[in-house]
Design an enzyme around this catalytic site. Structure first.
Site, PDB file in Angstrom:
ATOM      1  N   GLU A  13       0.658  -1.305  -0.045  1.00 39.01           N
ATOM      2  CA  GLU A  13       0.051  -0.035  -0.044  1.00 39.01           C
ATOM      3  C   GLU A  13       0.937   1.188  -0.037  1.00 39.01           C
ATOM      4  OE1 GLU A  13      -3.316   0.158   2.852  1.00 39.01           O
ATOM      5  OE2 GLU A  13      -3.514  -2.184   2.638  1.00 39.01           O
ATOM      6  N   ARG A  63      -3.997   8.236   4.461  1.00 38.03           N
ATOM      7  CA  ARG A  63      -3.590   7.060   5.431  1.00 38.03           C
ATOM      8  C   ARG A  63      -4.210   7.228   7.044  1.00 38.03           C
ATOM      9  NH1 ARG A  63      -3.638   3.391   1.690  1.00 38.03           N
ATOM     10  NH2 ARG A  63      -2.425   3.831  -0.034  1.00 38.03           N
ATOM     11  N   ARG A 107       2.369   2.433  -3.241  1.00 36.88           N
ATOM     12  CA  ARG A 107       1.453   3.080  -4.227  1.00 36.88           C
ATOM     13  C   ARG A 107       1.524   4.611  -4.288  1.00 36.88           C
ATOM     14  NH1 ARG A 107      -2.778   0.121  -6.117  1.00 36.88           N
ATOM     15  NH2 ARG A 107      -2.937   1.600  -7.530  1.00 36.88           N
TER      16      ARG A 107
HETATM   17  C1  LIG Z   1      -8.580   3.728   1.943  1.00 40.69           C
HETATM   18  C2  LIG Z   1      -8.014   3.270   0.669  1.00 40.69           C
HETATM   19  C3  LIG Z   1      -8.132   2.289   0.042  1.00 40.69           C
HETATM   20  C4  LIG Z   1      -7.696   1.836  -1.090  1.00 40.69           C
HETATM   21  N1  LIG Z   1      -7.842   0.581  -1.725  1.00 40.69           N
HETATM   22  C5  LIG Z   1      -7.529   0.251  -2.928  1.00 40.69           C
HETATM   23  C6  LIG Z   1      -7.762  -0.718  -3.692  1.00 40.69           C
HETATM   24  O1  LIG Z   1      -8.779  -1.504  -3.332  1.00 40.69           O
HETATM   25  N2  LIG Z   1      -7.164  -1.185  -4.769  1.00 40.69           N
HETATM   26  C7  LIG Z   1      -5.911  -0.279  -5.425  1.00 40.69           C
HETATM   27  O2  LIG Z   1      -5.733  -0.835  -6.366  1.00 40.69           O
HETATM   28  N3  LIG Z   1      -5.518   0.853  -4.551  1.00 40.69           N
HETATM   29  C8  LIG Z   1      -6.219   1.106  -3.470  1.00 40.69           C
HETATM   30  N4  LIG Z   1      -5.893   2.020  -2.591  1.00 40.69           N
HETATM   31  C9  LIG Z   1      -4.564   2.980  -3.427  1.00 40.69           C
HETATM   32  C10 LIG Z   1      -5.099   4.230  -4.120  1.00 40.69           C
HETATM   33  O3  LIG Z   1      -5.740   3.849  -5.209  1.00 40.69           O
HETATM   34  C11 LIG Z   1      -3.726   5.074  -4.154  1.00 40.69           C
HETATM   35  O4  LIG Z   1      -2.923   4.359  -5.383  1.00 40.69           O
HETATM   36  C12 LIG Z   1      -3.016   5.393  -3.398  1.00 40.69           C
HETATM   37  O5  LIG Z   1      -3.687   5.722  -2.322  1.00 40.69           O
HETATM   38  C13 LIG Z   1      -2.001   6.470  -3.566  1.00 40.69           C
HETATM   39  O6  LIG Z   1      -2.604   7.864  -3.946  1.00 40.69           O
HETATM   40  P1  LIG Z   1      -2.443   8.768  -4.738  1.00 40.69           P
HETATM   41  O7  LIG Z   1      -2.582   8.290  -6.127  1.00 40.69           O
HETATM   42  O8  LIG Z   1      -3.440   9.879  -4.465  1.00 40.69           O
HETATM   43  O9  LIG Z   1      -1.077   9.363  -4.196  1.00 40.69           O
HETATM   44  P2  LIG Z   1       0.503   9.672  -5.294  1.00 40.69           P
HETATM   45  O10 LIG Z   1       0.746   8.395  -5.926  1.00 40.69           O
HETATM   46  O11 LIG Z   1       1.249   9.793  -3.874  1.00 40.69           O
HETATM   47  O12 LIG Z   1       0.222  11.006  -5.931  1.00 40.69           O
HETATM   48  C14 LIG Z   1      -0.138  12.193  -5.012  1.00 40.69           C
HETATM   49  C15 LIG Z   1      -1.006  12.900  -5.927  1.00 40.69           C
HETATM   50  O13 LIG Z   1      -0.147  13.302  -7.316  1.00 40.69           O
HETATM   51  C16 LIG Z   1      -1.044  13.206  -8.434  1.00 40.69           C
HETATM   52  N5  LIG Z   1      -0.588  12.359  -9.295  1.00 40.69           N
HETATM   53  C17 LIG Z   1       0.381  11.192  -9.006  1.00 40.69           C
HETATM   54  N6  LIG Z   1       0.521  10.793 -10.193  1.00 40.69           N
HETATM   55  C18 LIG Z   1      -0.417  11.218 -11.281  1.00 40.69           C
HETATM   56  C19 LIG Z   1      -0.763  10.892 -12.406  1.00 40.69           C
HETATM   57  N7  LIG Z   1      -0.173   9.669 -13.228  1.00 40.69           N
HETATM   58  N8  LIG Z   1      -1.560  11.593 -13.311  1.00 40.69           N
HETATM   59  C20 LIG Z   1      -2.210  12.509 -12.451  1.00 40.69           C
HETATM   60  N9  LIG Z   1      -1.981  12.929 -11.388  1.00 40.69           N
HETATM   61  C21 LIG Z   1      -0.995  12.259 -10.668  1.00 40.69           C
HETATM   62  C22 LIG Z   1      -2.234  13.199  -7.946  1.00 40.69           C
HETATM   63  O14 LIG Z   1      -3.006  14.329  -7.500  1.00 40.69           O
HETATM   64  C23 LIG Z   1      -2.353  12.250  -6.538  1.00 40.69           C
HETATM   65  O15 LIG Z   1      -3.163  12.265  -5.577  1.00 40.69           O
HETATM   66  C24 LIG Z   1      -6.602   2.516  -1.773  1.00 40.69           C
HETATM   67  C25 LIG Z   1      -6.065   3.781  -0.936  1.00 40.69           C
HETATM   68  C26 LIG Z   1      -6.868   4.166   0.136  1.00 40.69           C
HETATM   69  C27 LIG Z   1      -6.237   5.221   1.077  1.00 40.69           C
END
Ligand SMILES: Cc1cc2nc3c(=O)[nH]c(=O)nc-3n(C[C@H](O)[C@H](O)[C@H](O)COP(=O)(O)OP(=O)(O)OC[C@H]3O[C@@H](n4cnc5c(N)ncnc54)[C@H](O)[C@@H]3O)c2cc1C
Length: 201
Positions: free
Chosen positions: A74, A170, A77
């Site tokens: 997690e 988180r 990601r």
């Molecule tokens: C409660 C919870 C449940 C979850 N359940 C699942 C699940 O069942 N399956 C699963 O696969 N994942 C799951 N996740 C993971 C989730 O989908 C995200 O991958 C993870 O939380 C990282 O978040 P993020 O992409 O916002 O953050 P980061 O990767 O840290 O990126 C930070 C921010 O940068 C920007 N950003 C980063 N990359 C890009 C891009 N390529 N394009 C545009 N903007 C970008 C966005 O604004 C993003 O919010 C879960 C997460 C949480 C918190």
């Protein structure tokens, strides 16, 4: 089999982080003349109140995290952070430096009966892992039988904006209880180190 506690410890934080952020941010307004010994905190608070979060990207923090393999799936990601993680390809847990045992993180909220089931499963996995190694299997292949609760260690580096994002996601109620606990430890450290940026957590 060693059972250990998860932990987050600060490895490094940008020195004088608020001043670094202020010096960068004041370029936008050419207001460097307003910098005093005490101006950084107010400047950063104002920047954040206006949602100008890009400015806090000029400061970073690195944490050493001890947790389990399930949780690090997690954590990694979060794409805007950098990671180095203990490798089950390169680490051979039969070696002396690991005291010839695997280390695991106990899942939370198990009652005594559930804990006994979990311990048996871990002991079985450890036995199978060592049997594969003894049969000549390479650690990177033998790892296939290791449990999700295997202890792992990683160093995660991110800028302050990304740490705020990480903490928002988180610490939330819907997050996994173990990642919430780790995020809580990170939040406590960052809010003590830099309350103007992390005080809300
Ligand atoms: C409660 C919870 C449940 C979850 N359940 C699942 C699940 O069942 N399956 C699963 O696969 N994942 C799951 N996740 C993971 C989730 O989908 C995200 O991958 C993870 O939380 C990282 O978040 P993020 O992409 O916002 O953050 P980061 O990767 O840290 O990126 C930070 C921010 O940068 C920007 N950003 C980063 N990359 C890009 C891009 N390529 N394009 C545009 N903007 C970008 C966005 O604004 C993003 O919010 C879960 C997460 C949480 C918190």
């Amino acid at each position: 089999m060693l059972i250990i506690k998860p932990a987050a410890t600060l490895e490094w934080l940008t020195p004088d982080a608020l001043k670094v952020i202020e010096r960068a941010g004041r370029v936008c307004y050419k207001s460097e003349d307003k910098i005093t010994g005490a101006s950084a905190e107010k400047f950063v608070a104002g920047i954040l109140a206006r949602g100008h979060e890009a400015v806090i990207e000029h400061a970073s923090a690195s944490f050493r995290l001890i947790t389990d393999r399930g949780l690090t799936h997690e954590i990694v990601r979060h794409r805007l952070a950098s990671y180095c993680q203990e490798s089950t390809r390169y680490c051979n847990y039969s070696a002396d430096k690991f005291a010839a045992q695997i280390a695991v993180i106990e899942p939370p909220d198990l009652d005594a009966a559930q804990q006994a089931i979990w311990r048996d499963a871990c002991a079985g996995a450890e036995k199978a892992y060592f049997a594969l190694l003894a049969a000549g299997t390479a650690p990177q292949i033998a790892r296939a039988v290791l449990p999700t609760c295997l202890k792992t260690e990683l160093v995660m580096t991110a800028n302050f904006r990304e740490w705020r994002h990480f903490l928002k996601l988180r610490l939330a109620d819907g997050a996994h209880p173990q990642i919430r606990e780790l995020a809580r430890q990170i939040a406590m450290i960052l809010s003590a180190e830099c309350p103007a940026v992390f005080g809300e957590f």
